[in-house]
Scaffold this motif. Structure first.
Motif, PDB file in Angstrom:
ATOM      1  N   LYS A 289       0.509  -1.360  -0.158  1.00 12.66           N
ATOM      2  CA  LYS A 289       0.276  -0.093  -0.336  1.00 12.66           C
ATOM      3  C   LYS A 289       0.420   1.292   0.258  1.00 12.66           C
ATOM      4  O   LYS A 289       1.306   2.164  -0.629  1.00 12.66           O
ATOM      5  N   GLY A 290       1.400   1.280   0.594  1.00 16.39           N
ATOM      6  CA  GLY A 290       1.556   3.422   1.601  1.00 16.39           C
ATOM      7  C   GLY A 290       3.540   3.021   0.657  1.00 16.39           C
ATOM      8  O   GLY A 290       4.115   4.332   0.331  1.00 16.39           O
ATOM      9  N   LEU A 291       3.914   1.690   0.437  1.00 14.16           N
ATOM     10  CA  LEU A 291       5.187   1.802  -0.057  1.00 14.16           C
ATOM     11  C   LEU A 291       5.946   2.957  -1.533  1.00 14.16           C
ATOM     12  O   LEU A 291       6.229   3.887  -1.058  1.00 14.16           O
ATOM     13  N   SER A 292       4.344   2.911  -2.084  1.00 12.83           N
ATOM     14  CA  SER A 292       4.756   4.032  -3.170  1.00 12.83           C
ATOM     15  C   SER A 292       3.868   4.772  -3.344  1.00 12.83           C
ATOM     16  O   SER A 292       3.723   5.929  -4.177  1.00 12.83           O
ATOM     17  N   GLY A 293       2.713   5.129  -2.516  1.00 10.91           N
ATOM     18  CA  GLY A 293       1.961   6.261  -2.373  1.00 10.91           C
ATOM     19  C   GLY A 293       0.715   6.170  -3.400  1.00 10.91           C
ATOM     20  O   GLY A 293       0.105   7.576  -3.250  1.00 10.91           O
ATOM     21  N   GLY A 294       1.006   5.397  -3.862  1.00 10.75           N
ATOM     22  CA  GLY A 294      -0.059   5.043  -4.659  1.00 10.75           C
ATOM     23  C   GLY A 294       0.289   5.725  -6.084  1.00 10.75           C
ATOM     24  O   GLY A 294      -0.545   5.781  -6.830  1.00 10.75           O
ATOM     25  N   TYR A 295       1.286   6.228  -6.518  1.00 12.92           N
ATOM     26  CA  TYR A 295       2.017   6.382  -7.868  1.00 12.92           C
ATOM     27  C   TYR A 295       2.281   4.906  -8.693  1.00 12.92           C
ATOM     28  O   TYR A 295       1.988   5.611  -9.313  1.00 12.92           O
ATOM     29  N   ALA A 296       2.171   4.238  -8.177  1.00 14.01           N
ATOM     30  CA  ALA A 296       2.503   3.200  -8.757  1.00 14.01           C
ATOM     31  C   ALA A 296       2.864   1.490  -8.185  1.00 14.01           C
ATOM     32  O   ALA A 296       2.775   1.973  -6.919  1.00 14.01           O
ATOM     33  N   PRO A 297       1.818   0.676  -8.945  1.00 12.44           N
ATOM     34  CA  PRO A 297       1.978  -0.294  -7.736  1.00 12.44           C
ATOM     35  C   PRO A 297       3.399  -1.612  -7.572  1.00 12.44           C
ATOM     36  O   PRO A 297       4.061  -1.395  -8.503  1.00 12.44           O
ATOM     37  N   ILE A 298       3.672  -1.479  -6.356  1.00  8.70           N
ATOM     38  CA  ILE A 298       4.472  -1.946  -5.349  1.00  8.70           C
ATOM     39  C   ILE A 298       4.600  -2.327  -4.136  1.00  8.70           C
ATOM     40  O   ILE A 298       3.628  -2.340  -3.366  1.00  8.70           O
ATOM     41  N   ALA A 299       5.025  -4.087  -3.610  1.00  7.18           N
ATOM     42  CA  ALA A 299       4.874  -4.210  -2.323  1.00  7.18           C
ATOM     43  C   ALA A 299       5.815  -4.998  -2.374  1.00  7.18           C
ATOM     44  O   ALA A 299       6.423  -5.223  -3.437  1.00  7.18           O
ATOM     45  N   ALA A 300       6.258  -5.284  -1.120  1.00  6.86           N
ATOM     46  CA  ALA A 300       7.296  -6.324  -0.886  1.00  6.86           C
ATOM     47  C   ALA A 300       7.997  -7.304   0.085  1.00  6.86           C
ATOM     48  O   ALA A 300       6.784  -7.030   1.410  1.00  6.86           O
ATOM     49  N   LEU A 301       8.348  -8.128  -0.030  1.00 13.94           N
ATOM     50  CA  LEU A 301       8.523  -8.786   1.395  1.00 13.94           C
ATOM     51  C   LEU A 301      10.108  -8.362   2.035  1.00 13.94           C
ATOM     52  O   LEU A 301      10.782  -8.913   0.852  1.00 13.94           O
ATOM     53  N   LEU A 302      10.154  -8.390   3.300  1.00 18.24           N
ATOM     54  CA  LEU A 302      11.978  -8.505   3.466  1.00 18.24           C
ATOM     55  C   LEU A 302      11.409  -9.933   4.581  1.00 18.24           C
ATOM     56  O   LEU A 302      10.794  -9.900   5.070  1.00 18.24           O
ATOM     57  N   CYS A 303      13.334 -10.444   4.668  1.00 16.43           N
ATOM     58  CA  CYS A 303      13.346 -11.495   5.542  1.00 16.43           C
ATOM     59  C   CYS A 303      14.892 -11.217   5.771  1.00 16.43           C
ATOM     60  O   CYS A 303      15.725 -10.412   5.305  1.00 16.43           O
ATOM     61  N   ARG A 304      14.735 -12.256   7.068  1.00 18.41           N
ATOM     62  CA  ARG A 304      15.454 -11.489   8.156  1.00 18.41           C
ATOM     63  C   ARG A 304      16.964 -12.453   7.237  1.00 18.41           C
ATOM     64  O   ARG A 304      16.581 -13.102   6.453  1.00 18.41           O
ATOM     65  N   LYS A 305      18.003 -12.271   7.878  1.00 16.24           N
ATOM     66  CA  LYS A 305      19.492 -12.531   7.348  1.00 16.24           C
ATOM     67  C   LYS A 305      19.512 -14.271   7.429  1.00 16.24           C
ATOM     68  O   LYS A 305      19.537 -14.738   6.529  1.00 16.24           O
ATOM     69  N   HIS A 306      18.799 -14.970   8.705  1.00 16.07           N
ATOM     70  CA  HIS A 306      18.975 -16.588   8.714  1.00 16.07           C
ATOM     71  C   HIS A 306      17.819 -16.628   7.396  1.00 16.07           C
ATOM     72  O   HIS A 306      18.589 -17.702   6.787  1.00 16.07           O
ATOM     73  N   ILE A 307      17.166 -16.064   7.195  1.00 14.05           N
ATOM     74  CA  ILE A 307      16.257 -16.989   5.637  1.00 14.05           C
ATOM     75  C   ILE A 307      17.259 -16.408   5.063  1.00 14.05           C
ATOM     76  O   ILE A 307      17.035 -17.237   3.657  1.00 14.05           O
ATOM     77  N   ALA A 308      17.978 -14.827   4.816  1.00  7.91           N
ATOM     78  CA  ALA A 308      18.234 -14.844   2.621  1.00  7.91           C
ATOM     79  C   ALA A 308      19.114 -15.927   2.739  1.00  7.91           C
ATOM     80  O   ALA A 308      19.500 -16.037   1.904  1.00  7.91           O
ATOM     81  N   GLU A 309      20.100 -16.234   3.763  1.00  2.00           N
ATOM     82  CA  GLU A 309      21.050 -16.821   3.724  1.00  2.00           C
ATOM     83  C   GLU A 309      20.896 -18.591   3.232  1.00  2.00           C
ATOM     84  O   GLU A 309      21.758 -19.183   2.590  1.00  2.00           O
ATOM     85  N   ALA A 310      19.520 -18.900   4.062  1.00  4.08           N
ATOM     86  CA  ALA A 310      19.279 -20.227   3.631  1.00  4.08           C
ATOM     87  C   ALA A 310      18.440 -19.865   1.544  1.00  4.08           C
ATOM     88  O   ALA A 310      18.816 -20.861   1.308  1.00  4.08           O
ATOM     89  N   PHE A 311      19.083 -19.074   1.389  1.00  6.35           N
ATOM     90  CA  PHE A 311      18.379 -19.042  -0.106  1.00  6.35           C
ATOM     91  C   PHE A 311      20.081 -18.931  -0.985  1.00  6.35           C
ATOM     92  O   PHE A 311      19.460 -18.674  -1.982  1.00  6.35           O
ATOM     93  N   TRP A 312      20.539 -18.388   0.088  1.00 10.50           N
ATOM     94  CA  TRP A 312      21.967 -17.986  -0.785  1.00 10.50           C
ATOM     95  C   TRP A 312      22.655 -19.054  -0.814  1.00 10.50           C
ATOM     96  O   TRP A 312      24.597 -19.046  -0.733  1.00 10.50           O
ATOM     97  N   GLY A 313      22.394 -20.871  -1.301  1.00  6.74           N
ATOM     98  CA  GLY A 313      22.857 -21.291  -1.531  1.00  6.74           C
ATOM     99  C   GLY A 313      23.905 -21.783  -2.869  1.00  6.74           C
ATOM    100  O   GLY A 313      23.272 -20.595  -3.362  1.00  6.74           O
ATOM    101  N   ASP A 314      24.610 -23.332  -2.753  1.00  7.40           N
ATOM    102  CA  ASP A 314      25.242 -23.497  -4.079  1.00  7.40           C
ATOM    103  C   ASP A 314      24.217 -23.712  -5.122  1.00  7.40           C
ATOM    104  O   ASP A 314      23.426 -24.107  -4.822  1.00  7.40           O
ATOM    105  N   PRO A 315      23.920 -22.768  -6.624  1.00  2.00           N
ATOM    106  CA  PRO A 315      23.111 -23.368  -7.691  1.00  2.00           C
ATOM    107  C   PRO A 315      23.224 -24.694  -7.661  1.00  2.00           C
ATOM    108  O   PRO A 315      22.093 -24.868  -8.147  1.00  2.00           O
ATOM    109  N   GLU A 316      23.741 -25.841  -7.513  1.00  2.00           N
ATOM    110  CA  GLU A 316      23.370 -26.995  -8.407  1.00  2.00           C
ATOM    111  C   GLU A 316      22.808 -27.471  -6.673  1.00  2.00           C
ATOM    112  O   GLU A 316      22.246 -28.302  -7.437  1.00  2.00           O
ATOM    113  N   SER A 317      22.308 -27.345  -5.600  1.00  6.03           N
ATOM    114  CA  SER A 317      21.462 -28.182  -4.743  1.00  6.03           C
ATOM    115  C   SER A 317      20.581 -26.609  -3.743  1.00  6.03           C
ATOM    116  O   SER A 317      19.614 -27.695  -3.967  1.00  6.03           O
ATOM    117  N   ASN A 318      21.040 -25.407  -4.532  1.00  3.89           N
ATOM    118  CA  ASN A 318      19.838 -24.235  -3.958  1.00  3.89           C
ATOM    119  C   ASN A 318      18.993 -23.965  -4.572  1.00  3.89           C
ATOM    120  O   ASN A 318      19.558 -23.070  -5.415  1.00  3.89           O
TER     121      ASN A 318
END
Ligand SMILES: Cc1ncc(COP(=O)(O)O)c(C=O)c1O
Length: 455
Positions: A289-318
């Protein structure tokens, strides 16, 4: 040449031709009988196609955070139009999206470490559910898939977000919904479902979340999703212990805590996020909602470090986070988001929210003179009044009175959020004290009108 406004003006005389052909969010026949069609806006005001002026007591719908016709946002979008309007999302991104992701991580609480963009709130909360499940799978806990949501909550219209939500009226017509979703009661202290009284209640509403995780088997539960301040149930503002307790229970059982801050995010509660207002950091944080003030559609999902790191793995297996949409991180929307955040930060609009929020609270208190306000709830510029026939017994109006007052307020030039038993205001973060007073004055008049027999 006929302007779009002139064409739409005909809608009122040619309902058949025009208004039947657009499916709006409200009941279509009721809408066509009394259509509200806005033509232009500036600051905290709208004008409809008949040039009637309205005070925007709701930021559109908690969206227009930095006011209408904000030149900084408009100019940066215009500039972006001349540079890049779309980038290849399958293969990469664009500088504006990267900058916005960095900025969000910077202003977010604690160790929030990565941002994924979407076009709207429903996509975002749905993605939070997917992220929770994929995270546990990557950590070797694929059996953790259940999501605990709350009755009366709203997380969006897509099937997953709808399944997480707890609004009977929106769920029932779409059943069967997705499996794997459970619901608990939210902290509606004014009408406690357990018939208890805060603070002697022992926070049953929170401890039941722990019990449900326990009884379902923690090895099967992926996440708990809550709006820090629930909106659809009538601005459900939790007691201060509630969210810290949820944090504790989630940590205890390796369950992720998701905050749906689609409304509360980006300044509305007087801090950048309600997470900061309540001093509780979720694992995943949804904003929109308020992220773009209504001037264009945008929304976002933020995640903490331990979550972000779980998705930052070896491309072969992750595989990384398996989720994506065509318009994610759109450059025009990202430009709008960056300019909106700059407005909020540089003008210290969070401070204005705190000041005007207090003024709004005082204004709502003054309305108690009508003898029909049982409770006032909310924080910053997201507050409501609960309407009761008798504040002593909390007896509700039958038939309810909220819609009549809300509609009367609309006639009197104020846009508010009205339900059968409550009315909320959520004006732009730029609102002035004088404008708050005007909003409260219109509400005051509208309550008097309805109590005196106006429909
Ligand atoms: C708390 C909350 N979450 C999610 C959503 C869904 O957002 P959208 O309508 O942008 O899909 C909304 C929309 O009103 C909301 O209020």
């Amino acid at each position: 040449m006929t302007t779009p406004t002139e064409i739409i003006s005909d809608a009122q005389t040619s309902e058949e031709k025009f208004l039947r052909q657009i499916m709006v969010r409200s009941q279509m026949k009721s809408f066509a009988a009394d259509p509200l069609i806005m033509a232009r806006a500036d600051g905290v005001h709208y004008w409809d196609i008949n040039d009637k002026q309205y005070l925007d007591g709701l930021s559109g719908i908690y969206v227009v955070s930095v006011g209408h016709n904000n030149r900084r946002v408009i100019d940066s979008i215009k500039q972006q139009f001349d540079t890049l309007t779309f980038s290849p999302v399958m293969h990469g991104t664009n500088p504006l999206a990267v900058q916005l992701a960095n900025k969000l991580v910077e202003v977010a609480p604690d160790d929030m470490a990565a941002t994924k963009f979407f076009s709207g709130g429903s996509e975002t909360t749905e993605a939070a559910i997917k992220m929770a499940r994929q995270y546990h799978r990557l950590k070797g806990n694929a059996s953790k898939y259940k999501i605990i949501g709350r009755y009366h909550s709203w997380h969006g219209s897509t099937m997953g977000s709808l399944s997480a939500g707890g609004l009977k009226s929106r769920r029932a017509v779409n059943e069967p919904l997705a499996t794997g979703f459970l619901h608990v009661f939210p902290p509606t202290c004014y009408r406690c479902p357990f018939d208890k009284q805060y603070p002697d209640c022992g926070l049953t509403c929170a401890s039941l979340v722990n019990d449900v995780i326990d009884l379902e088997d923690p090895d099967t539960v992926a996440a708990v999703i809550v709006e820090p301040i629930g909106h659809t149930g009538g601005i459900i503002d939790p007691p201060e212990e509630y969210l810290p307790l949820l944090r504790e229970y989630c940590d205890r059982h390796d369950v992720l805590l998701i905050f749906d801050e689609i409304i509360t995010g980006v300044g509305r509660t007087g801090e950048m996020f309600a997470a900061q207002t309540f001093g509780v950091t979720p694992d995943l944080l949804c904003l929109g909602k308020g992220l773009s003030g209504g001037y264009a559609p945008i929304a976002a999902l933020l995640c903490r470090k331990h979550i972000a790191e779980a998705f930052w793995g070896d491309p072969e297996s992750n595989p990384g986070f398996v989720e994506g949409h065509t318009f994610e991180g759109n450059p025009i929307s990202s430009a709008a988001g960056l300019a909106t955040l700059s407005e909020i930060l540089e003008r210290d609009l969070c401070a204005n929210v705190r000041t005007q929020g207090e003024r709004l609270r005082a204004g709502f208190e003054s309305l108690k003179k009508h003898g029909i306000i049982g409770d006032i709830r909310g924080k910053g510029l997201m507050q409501c009044i609960e309407l009761v026939k008798d504040p002593a017994t909390k007896e509700q109006f039958d038939p309810p009175i909220g819609q009549a007052i809300g509609r009367r307020a609309l006639e009197n030039g104020l846009i508010s959020r009205f339900d059968p038993h409550w009315i909320a205001l959520g004006p732009p973060l730029t609102v002035t004290g004088e404008q708050i007073d005007q909003m409260v004055a219109i509400l005051d008049q509208s309550i008097a009108d309805v109590l005196n027999g106006a429909n």
